[in-house]
Design an enzyme around this catalytic site. Structure first.
Site, short mmCIF file in Angstrom:
data_model
loop_
_atom_site.label_atom_id
_atom_site.label_comp_id
_atom_site.label_asym_id
_atom_site.label_seq_id
_atom_site.Cartn_x
_atom_site.Cartn_y
_atom_site.Cartn_z
N ALA A 63 0.54 -1.16 0.12
CA ALA A 63 -0.43 0.07 -0.34
C ALA A 63 0.75 1.50 -0.14
CB ALA A 63 -0.89 -0.05 1.31
N GLY A 104 1.17 -4.79 1.52
CA GLY A 104 0.00 -5.03 0.20
C GLY A 104 0.06 -5.67 -0.62
N GLU A 107 -0.57 -8.94 0.12
CA GLU A 107 -2.04 -9.39 0.02
C GLU A 107 -2.26 -9.66 -1.49
OE1 GLU A 107 -2.24 -5.75 2.72
OE2 GLU A 107 -3.28 -7.39 3.80
N GLU A 127 3.81 -4.57 8.49
CA GLU A 127 3.06 -3.74 8.31
C GLU A 127 3.29 -3.12 10.06
OE1 GLU A 127 1.62 -6.27 6.19
OE2 GLU A 127 0.13 -5.46 5.03
C1 3H9 Z 1 0.38 -2.10 3.64
O1 3H9 Z 1 0.45 -2.17 3.25
C2 3H9 Z 1 -0.93 -2.04 3.95
C3 3H9 Z 1 -2.30 -2.80 3.74
O2 3H9 Z 1 -1.55 -4.61 4.43
C4 3H9 Z 1 -3.19 -2.14 3.49
C5 3H9 Z 1 -3.68 -1.80 3.20
C6 3H9 Z 1 -5.20 -0.98 3.64
N1 3H9 Z 1 4.11 3.22 -0.06
O3 3H9 Z 1 13.77 2.70 1.01
P1 3H9 Z 1 13.52 3.62 -0.16
C7 3H9 Z 1 9.44 4.93 -1.13
S1 3H9 Z 1 1.34 -1.15 4.53
C8 3H9 Z 1 4.99 4.30 -0.06
O4 3H9 Z 1 14.45 4.26 -0.28
P2 3H9 Z 1 15.63 0.19 -0.48
C9 3H9 Z 1 10.55 5.76 -0.09
O5 3H9 Z 1 9.73 6.74 0.35
C10 3H9 Z 1 3.10 -0.68 3.29
N2 3H9 Z 1 6.45 4.98 -0.72
O6 3H9 Z 1 14.66 2.15 -1.39
C11 3H9 Z 1 11.31 6.19 -1.32
O7 3H9 Z 1 10.83 7.39 -2.20
P3 3H9 Z 1 11.92 8.82 -1.85
C12 3H9 Z 1 3.58 -1.89 3.75
C13 3H9 Z 1 7.04 3.38 -0.64
O8 3H9 Z 1 16.03 0.42 -2.01
C14 3H9 Z 1 11.58 5.72 -2.55
O9 3H9 Z 1 10.28 4.04 -2.53
N3 3H9 Z 1 4.88 -2.26 2.85
C15 3H9 Z 1 6.71 2.40 -0.37
O10 3H9 Z 1 15.85 0.45 0.31
C16 3H9 Z 1 12.92 4.12 -2.26
O11 3H9 Z 1 12.23 3.32 -0.51
C17 3H9 Z 1 6.08 -1.93 3.86
O12 3H9 Z 1 5.94 -1.61 4.97
C18 3H9 Z 1 5.31 2.65 -0.02
N4 3H9 Z 1 4.42 0.88 0.73
O13 3H9 Z 1 13.77 0.22 -0.14
C19 3H9 Z 1 7.53 -1.88 2.71
N5 3H9 Z 1 7.56 1.68 0.03
O14 3H9 Z 1 12.58 8.60 -3.31
C20 3H9 Z 1 8.35 -0.43 2.57
C21 3H9 Z 1 8.69 2.52 -0.64
O15 3H9 Z 1 10.63 9.62 -2.02
N6 3H9 Z 1 8.72 -0.08 1.90
N7 3H9 Z 1 8.62 3.86 -0.71
O16 3H9 Z 1 12.83 8.85 -0.61
C22 3H9 Z 1 9.88 -0.56 2.31
O17 3H9 Z 1 10.24 -1.66 3.21
C23 3H9 Z 1 11.45 0.06 1.09
O18 3H9 Z 1 11.08 1.35 0.94
C24 3H9 Z 1 11.99 -1.50 0.92
C25 3H9 Z 1 12.82 -0.12 -0.90
C26 3H9 Z 1 11.63 -2.25 1.02
C27 3H9 Z 1 10.47 -1.61 -0.62
#
Ligand code: 3H9
Length: 703
Positions: A63, A104, A107, A127
């Site tokens: 998400a 998500g 999911e 999450e």
């Molecule tokens: C969910 O899914 C809820 C659902 O169950 C239900 C919903 C109803 N959203 O970290 P990085 C951006 S909760 C928006 O620097 P990396 C990040 O801000 C979600 N933006 O790179 C950055 O932007 P910027 C569950 C996101 O390679 C850019 O992407 N998911 C999201 O070191 C690059 O990210 C998580 O918890 C996002 N979901 O790591 C995953 N993810 O360049 C959270 C990333 O402008 N994300 N961005 O600063 C991560 O763990 C790491 O970002 C990831 C990449 C491993 C994906």
């Protein structure tokens, strides 16, 4: 079809590629585009199966975190109903999960009947790290796929697992031979499904997810794990959702999950953890250091000092394959340091975290030396010695002589001014601070201290290498200590003073751990060594000389040789693993209070909270105003990752915003009056705090 989706037909297959770089976050427009594409494929009689994949390799990071707390999060089509709609499509859907499927995104894949990864794919329901629970079916569909116990462990840990483990658990049906082959092999898989007349969704592997578990499994799980959760809400909500998965039909379980998710999303804890998520990404951006600055190549590193801190730093480099010379002027200390490193690696081997061959590879990267000449070809030298200015000055003079031009000279000082160190050298542009936290092989934080003369490419190189060794680098300006230590000073000072006025160390600590800090002030000082904080204070004596009560209990304990855990006595008494209150410390406090004419009284917990925390917050705001910290969120990261401040409170400055800046100011002004001369001495509100309150601001920023 919009830019967010690439749609094409190949024979009987519809290929739907998600295209929202960088991570295909499932924002409202992307959700709408996915539904539209899937419905188009469902309605097309030529299509017999559908493949969902990431157009640029990566499947999705779940998400869109930026939507939480806004209306966009549940703007139609919301993620839960999008996924329900996908499960209703009467054709097989195959998720081809390249690189990553988190939250998500997993999911979304669970809503597809079939799932395929590639060897590098990592999946997880992350999450919990955002103070949430999976809200789009994860808590209901995963237990039906892999059983309640495995699902619970995955959801509560937020762990990202690799493709092989995901296959063993039953999350992935297949793993493609390579990332490049994923889409082709997913197409082949879909064609096989068509050929054998596979149903749109296979039967659930675990229709009753808790079937093989004892009836009281969840209750026992809660009893066992709850103490570790402290006051965190999300793990408790996860358990409630899992209970629903075990007891209710899917549709009712999904409704229950959604209600719990909304509760978590609206919570302060989740807001705080989302703040931390974006703070970590922001910390890497340094004004003035853009892509035009080329970092120096850092292939060989040297660490000076083989004590616990130096050993931990050396391990951090060896762990990622960077050769490290470890220098210690005295042979016995060097041997002890290397031995300690080996022991730590051996413990990892014992716990199955690394192989014996990996241990040897890492030890082979470490080179012990007694001779400064051996540092001549190092690209980066990090000094990790005790906080004695003369010792450090001498070391840097030696380094200046032996190190090659362009080598970066870093000091690990926590409290000394790096500008003073740089000023004594002929190459101040190469000097920087790299303040690691003990144990340095474990702790994520590194404060990167930028001196007045530090060259931009030296700063860029330091940030880059810190990330390469898996750390979280946060920039701090130079001064008497970097961000963390500057804030520790008034916070610890207040804790000491409270003991003088009548609190006990245990009372102060329990108020702080009651807020979910990992440790109270006095346990922390006992662990770090009261003699170590004595040295820090000693270097800054002039600034505190006007207050005779200043940390006087610690001074006395130090004089008595009670250095903390390592001597078995400090603020507490230690016997093996046991820690006890020590009434001699109370007697000492009474005696010192008498000598200094400080009245003693019973102290309320609220006063302890306010005095310690408001002083911590006030200093943080002052650091922001001085430009020592670039952003309020950087300060939060330092205290969360270096000092055990709970991430679910968002760090001290986010916490201050939650308390209300006017309340913090009011509290400081109250104690300025209430504590008489002492209050006048120390309870001075930061000018920025006053300006923020006067301007009616609720967020902490430089104005
Ligand atoms: C969910 O899914 C809820 C659902 O169950 C239900 C919903 C109803 N959203 O970290 P990085 C951006 S909760 C928006 O620097 P990396 C990040 O801000 C979600 N933006 O790179 C950055 O932007 P910027 C569950 C996101 O390679 C850019 O992407 N998911 C999201 O070191 C690059 O990210 C998580 O918890 C996002 N979901 O790591 C995953 N993810 O360049 C959270 C990333 O402008 N994300 N961005 O600063 C991560 O763990 C790491 O970002 C990831 C990449 C491993 C994906």
């Amino acid at each position: 079809m919009c830019d967010l989706i690439h749609f094409r037909l190949e024979g009987s297959l519809a290929l739907i590629g998600l295209s929202r770089p960088p991570v295909n976050a499932l924002s409202q427009p992307l959700r709408a585009a996915i539904i539209e594409a899937c419905e188009r494929a469902a309605a097309d009689i030529r299509v017999q199966a559908i493949i969902l994949y990431g157009e640029h390799g990566l499947f999705s990071a779940g998400a869109d975190i930026g939507e939480f707390g806004t209306e966009a999060c549940f703007a139609e089509p919301d993620l839960p109903s999008t996924l329900v709609r996908l499960t209703e499509i009467p054709k097989p859907l195959v998720a081809a999960m390249g690189k990553l499927a988190l939250g998500g995104a997993l999911e979304l894949a669970l809503a597809c009947g079939y799932r395929m990864g590639e060897p590098g794919t990592r999946v997880g329901l992350s999450e919990i790290n955002l103070g949430l629970l999976p809200g789009a079916g994860g808590t209901q569909r995963l237990p039906r796929l892999i059983g309640a116990e495995s699902a619970l462990n995955l959801i509560l840990s937020g762990e990202q697992i690799d493709a092989e483990r995901a296959r063993m658990l039953g999350i992935l049906d297949r793993i493609a031979s390579s990332a490049e082959q994923l889409l082709d092999e997913a197409c082949a898989y879909a064609n096989e499904l068509i050929e054998c007349g596979a149903p749109a969704r296979p039967a659930e592997a675990w229709p009753k997810p808790a079937e093989d578990l004892p009836d009281d499994f969840l209750a026992r799980y809660r009893a066992e794990h709850e103490p570790r959760w402290k006051s965190r809400l999300a793990p408790r909500l996860v358990l409630s959702a899992l209970e629903a998965a075990c007891l209710l039909p899917l549709e009712e379980g999904l409704a229950r999950e959604l209600a719990l998710f909304k509760q978590a999303e609206a919570s302060r804890q989740s807001k705080a953890l989302r703040h931390v998520f974006f703070a970590e990404r922001e910390a890497g951006r340094v004004p003035g250091i853009g892509s035009d600055i080329t970092p120096r190549k850092l292939d060989k590193v040297a660490v000076i000092g083989a004590g616990p801190l130096g050993a931990g730093i050396a391990m951090s480099f060896a762990n990622v394959g960077i050769p490290v010379a470890l220098l210690e002027p005295e042979g016995g200390a060097l041997d002890r340091g290397l031995m300690q490193i080996r022991k730590l690696y051996q413990a990892s081997v014992k716990h199955g975290k690394m192989s014996a061959a990996q241990l040897q590879q890492r030890m082979d990267l470490l080179f012990g030396t007694l001779d400064y000449e051996d540092l001549a070809d190092a690209d980066l030298v990090i000094e990790a010695l005790c906080e004695k200015p003369d010792v450090k000055r001498q070391v840097f003079l030696s380094l200046e002589q032996v190190c090659k031009p362009g080598a970066i000279l870093a000091t690990g000082t926590s409290s000394l001014d790096i500008d003073a160190i740089a000023a004594s050298l002929g190459r101040p542009q190469d000097v920087i601070g790299l303040h690691f936290f003990s144990p340095a092989n474990v702790m994520r934080l590194v404060e990167v201290v930028r001196g007045k003369a530090t060259a931009p490419e030296v700063l860029a190189s330091a940030m880059q290498i810190a990330k390469r060794i898996g750390k979280l680098p946060v920039i701090s300006g130079a001064g008497q200590g970097a961000i963390g230590e500057r804030m520790l000073e008034p916070y610890a000072r207040e804790a000491h003073r409270l003991v003088l006025e009548g609190a006990t160390p245990a009372q102060v600590d329990s108020v702080l751990t009651g807020l979910d800090l990992n440790m109270g002030v006095f346990s922390m000082l006992d662990l770090a060594g009261i003699d170590v904080s004595f040295l820090t204070r000693d270097a800054n004596r002039a600034a505190t000389a006007h207050d005779q009560s200043y940390c006087c209990i610690a001074q006395e304990l130090c004089a008595l040789g009670r250095y903390g855990q390592k001597t078995g006595r400090g603020f507490y008494l230690y016997e093996g693993q046991n820690r006890q209150e020590d009434y001699e410390v109370t007697a000492l406090a009474e005696q010192l209070a008498g000598e200094l004419d400080v009245p003693r009284r019973a102290i309320e917990d609220l006063e302890i909270h306010d005095r310690c925390l408001f002083m911590l917050i006030n200093e943080g705001i002052q650091l922001l105003d001085e430009g020592i910290a670039l952003r309020a969120s950087d300060i939060d990261l330092v205290w969360i990752n270096g000092y055990g401040f709970p991430a679910h409170l968002g760090g001290p400055l986010h916490y201050a915003e939650q308390l209300g800046l006017d309340q913090v100011l009011c509290g400081i002004l109250h104690y300025r009056q209430a504590l008489g001369e002492y209050g006048q001495m120390w309870f001075r509100p930061a000018a920025l705090l006053e300006r923020l309150v006067a301007a009616g601001k609720t967020r902490i920023e430089r104005i």
